[in-house]
Design an enzyme around this catalytic site. Structure first.
Site, PDB file in Angstrom:
ATOM      1  CG  HIS A 136      -1.616   1.306   1.460  1.00  0.00           C
ATOM      2  ND1 HIS A 136      -1.413   2.084   2.587  1.00  0.00           N
ATOM      3  CD2 HIS A 136      -2.506   1.985   0.689  1.00  0.00           C
ATOM      4  CE1 HIS A 136      -2.158   3.170   2.503  1.00  0.00           C
ATOM      5  NE2 HIS A 136      -2.826   3.138   1.368  1.00  0.00           N
ATOM      6  CB  SER A 137       0.898   4.261   0.291  1.00  0.00           C
ATOM      7  OG  SER A 137       1.212   5.613   0.159  1.00  0.00           O
TER       8      SER A 137
END
Length: 320
Positions: A136-137
């Protein structure tokens, strides 16, 4: 790898401060505290055992975003155990993992090096020598760079609201370097002491990637430790320092073009990338890309209706 089973009703950190026992039973009942010793740092995280009969399947390694921790995957990870064992890391400087030594910074490529060493040390005995990566990210950026550099180790890559590193024009190289060095000399300043976890979680609700009160209270306790009759951030304050060197867009495009594994980009319709106009070009650079558009913000896998992300990731990893 050292797994330490913690009963959900007494889920405590290794230091004994009970700041993690705020998850509901359905989220906390199956994970274990885990620890991976590398040469220069010890990484911590959470792990979920594979469902009965699938223990030999490809392990899933999960990497969280900047200033988050492994609990960001507490809703997604249990839903993937039908595909194999799941391991969510605390990146260096985050959660319960170690901090970089004095005089070092948190460079993007050092996260990639940590992941490479971890895979070589602890995930060599997989069914085909490969892992599945879910990031994520920032975790998606690290995962993509690792998968590009070590394609023989990655079976599938999932990037949640993430599609390559943040880039800067070549003309900004020297100003960026100056800014980073000046901050390193100035230091991080005094830390804030919060009277309780709830107050710290309230502070985290706003910002660049807002969280609901429920999501903040799920995520934040692992980033806190008791001190001075209150709580302070456990995360290394140097994580907020500017990077001395950023990738150019040409370098980012080259790294995405080098991906050989199957890739899923989970794009949140209200995420941090929703306004980006250059993502189509980045997407075209990836040879074997699938895109799943889901409702929600940057933390679409943790906050709000997470079922869309669960379905997209589970279907992608399960249907090769």
């Amino acid at each position: 790898m050292n797994d330490i089973a913690l009963p959900p009703e007494t889920a405590e950190s290794p230091e004994g401060d009970n700041v993690d026992g705020r998850l509901d039973d359905t989220s906390a009942q199956d994970f274990r505290e885990s620890e991976w010793k590398l040469r220069h740092i010890t990484l911590s995280g959470l792990s979920w055992q594979a469902d009965e009969g699938v223990n030999e399947n490809t392990p899933i390694v999960m990497l969280h975003g900047w200033l988050d921790n492994s609990l960001t995957f507490v809703k997604l990870a249990p839903e993937l155990t039908g595909l194999g064992p799941v391991y969510a890391l605390d990146l260096a400087g985050h959660g319960h993992s170690g901090h970089r030594p004095e005089g070092q910074s948190y460079l993007l490529m050092d996260y990639v090096a940590d992941l490479a060493e971890l895979v070589e040390r602890y995930f060599q005995e997989t069914a085909d020598g490969r892992i599945n990566l879910v990031g994520h990210s920032l975790g998606g950026i690290v995962g993509a760079l690792y998968a590009a550099a070590f394609p023989e180790r990655v079976r599938n890559l999932v990037m949640i609201d993430s599609l390559g590193a943040i880039s800067r024009p070549v003309a900004e190289t020297v100003p960026q370097l100056r800014k980073a060095i000046k901050k390193r000399i100035a230091g991080s300043g005094r830390h804030v002491v919060y009277p309780d976890i709830e107050t710290a979680a309230k502070a985290r609700e706003g910002g660049l990637s807002p969280l609901s009160p429920e999501a903040a209270l799920t995520l934040i306790p692992r980033n806190m430790k008791p001190e001075e009759n209150g709580f302070v951030w456990r995360t290394d304050p140097r994580l907020r320092h500017p990077s001395p060197l950023m990738m150019t867009e040409e370098q980012v495009m080259a790294s995405l073009g080098a991906l050989e594994s199957r890739v899923l980009f989970v794009r949140a319709d209200q995420g941090l990338l929703s306004y980006r106009k250059d993502l189509d070009e980045r997407a075209r650079a990836i040879p074997n890309l699938q895109v799943s558009n889901v409702p929600g913000g940057h933390h679409c896998h943790l906050d709000g209706e997470t079922g869309y992300v669960v379905d997209a990731v589970r279907q992608f990893l399960g249907n090769e």
